[in-house]
Design a protein around this motif. Sequence first.
Motif: not given
Length: 278
Positions: A80-92
């Motif tokens: 979940e941490k990796a998935a959450k960090a991915l969603r936060k790092g995306l601009e779209t």
Amino acid sequence: MAELFSLVHSFLVANDQAKSAKALKKGCDSEISAVEGADLLAIYDAHLAENGMSDKKRAKKALPALLSLVNSFLEGKELEKAAKALRKGLETELVEVDGDSLEEIYAKHAKSSAGKKRKADASDSDSDSEEEEAPKKKKKDKKSKKQEAKAEEADSEEEAATKSETPAKAEEEEAEVAEGTPGSKKGGSKTNTPFQRITNDQVYAKVKGGQAEKDRLLDNTFESKSGDGYGSVASDILIQVRGKDFRHEKTKKKRGTYKGGPIDMSSNSIKFCNSDSD
């Protein structure tokens, strides 16, 4: 599976998702290592090409769709941490993707690459075996050539012996051929006419009426059959049409409304010389 985690980690690093990649490396039980000659985006692009997507659409949709698949993969593996960090790092926002999951796409890629590797290994082994068999084949070819040469020498000796023994017989056969004896190829002329037990001339000679009746039988028109007044009206119409029109007119004449004159009860059959009735 360890290779897939490594590919996902490399993909996140390449797309400026360092936090997500770091969280993946911490939460993953498998060892993350660099994979040579493999790129997750290239694998997914090849998968889309196999499904018939054009180059322009792949250039636009491949990366956003792959990011969504990677997010779903991380969530499925309880990262979940990796998935959450991915969603936060995306601009779209992530797009919805239908079809195969990331694991299924990678499994197909691994299967096809393994098959290609087996074929390459098989072709290498075949080439090695052919190189080993080449000298053996050369030896066999030399032996077979020697045997053929000996057989040709023996045949030439036998032919010379037979020619010297039977010169008189050959002269006799030539004389028989020149005279045209039965069974000879040169004597007499060959014709291509098929065999007939009874020829046409023999048949027409037995028909009553002589040459005039013979000429009449060679004519298949309706007018050659004299004395039939009932079908003359239909013949005058049908002789002018062909194909569909002929079939249409023929059907009309079969109806009960057709009136073609009196029906002639005389016999129009072929009369032979040995016939009892006229």
